[in-house]
Design a protein around this motif. Structure first.
Motif, mmCIF file in Angstrom:
data_model
loop_
_atom_site.group_PDB
_atom_site.id
_atom_site.type_symbol
_atom_site.label_atom_id
_atom_site.label_comp_id
_atom_site.label_asym_id
_atom_site.label_seq_id
_atom_site.Cartn_x
_atom_site.Cartn_y
_atom_site.Cartn_z
ATOM 1 N N ARG A 160 3.156 8.568 9.211
ATOM 2 C CA ARG A 160 2.339 8.918 8.037
ATOM 3 C C ARG A 160 2.117 7.695 7.147
ATOM 4 N N ARG A 198 0.806 -1.217 0.000
ATOM 5 C CA ARG A 198 0.000 0.000 0.000
ATOM 6 C C ARG A 198 0.842 1.271 0.000
ATOM 7 N N SER A 232 -5.973 4.155 -6.138
ATOM 8 C CA SER A 232 -6.147 2.957 -5.310
ATOM 9 C C SER A 232 -5.441 1.713 -5.854
ATOM 10 N N ALA A 283 -3.341 2.316 6.473
ATOM 11 C CA ALA A 283 -4.610 1.980 7.128
ATOM 12 C C ALA A 283 -5.797 2.546 6.369
ATOM 13 N N ASP A 284 -5.597 3.683 5.715
ATOM 14 C CA ASP A 284 -6.692 4.329 4.984
ATOM 15 C C ASP A 284 -6.934 3.731 3.607
ATOM 16 N N SER A 285 -5.987 2.921 3.119
ATOM 17 C CA SER A 285 -6.161 2.398 1.751
ATOM 18 C C SER A 285 -6.751 1.009 1.740
ATOM 19 N N ASP A 342 -0.508 5.506 8.727
ATOM 20 C CA ASP A 342 -1.840 6.092 8.555
ATOM 21 C C ASP A 342 -2.338 5.909 7.115
ATOM 22 N N LEU A 343 -1.473 6.158 6.152
ATOM 23 C CA LEU A 343 -1.872 6.000 4.749
ATOM 24 C C LEU A 343 -2.206 4.548 4.419
#
Length: 149
Positions: free
Chosen positions: A141, A68, A109, A147-149, A144-145
């Motif tokens: 960062r 990711r 994505s 986890a968001d994808s 976090d990125l």
């Protein structure tokens, strides 16, 4: 410094690694290099990068389903990402974003996000160009990125 930061981020079970059998385990993290050997003066050339590219491409192909976020440690790794992205994902980026500490590129994505981080070399860490806090910020960062994808 890298393993200590990975440990603080919860991505490594211990803050140091001194040998391949010292018990270090990484969580949701893979470390790979754009070049496979340490060149003279530890300054790889674009030719060495291109020679080693098939290994980088293969590693990316193997982890593609779960990849990711990529943290490029240094401008050399940043520049090695773009041909690998084209080879593995079929994505060509033009113009290519400039490298910088904290630089961020996202292509959607279907491809991994790229974050730039100064390399954890002694030259950067001893001079304060890269501090533990700066590395922690990039890894936070990245988590976090991911986890968001």
């Amino acid at each position: 410094m890298l393993f200590a930061a990975l440990h603080r981020a919860g991505l490594a079970n211990q803050p140091t690694s001194v040998s391949r059998d010292d018990g270090l385990t990484l969580t949701d993290t893979r470390i790979f290099a754009a070049v496979r050997c340490a060149p003279p003066d530890n300054k790889p050339t674009p030719g060495e990068r291109d020679t080693c590219a098939p290994w980088l491409h293969r590693e990316l192909e193997l982890i593609r389903p779960t990849l990711r976020v990529v943290v490029a440690l240094g401008g050399f790794a940043w520049n090695a990402f773009w041909p690998a992205l084209r080879h593995v994902y079929g994505v060509r980026v033009s113009p290519r974003p400039a490298f910088g500490h904290g630089a961020h590129w996202t292509g959607g994505s279907e491809v991994p996000t790229l974050l730039g981080c100064y390399h954890v070399s002694q030259q950067n860490t001893f001079t304060g160009r890269l501090t533990p806090a700066m590395l922690d910020e990039v890894l936070s960062r990245a988590i976090d990125l991911a986890a968001d994808s």
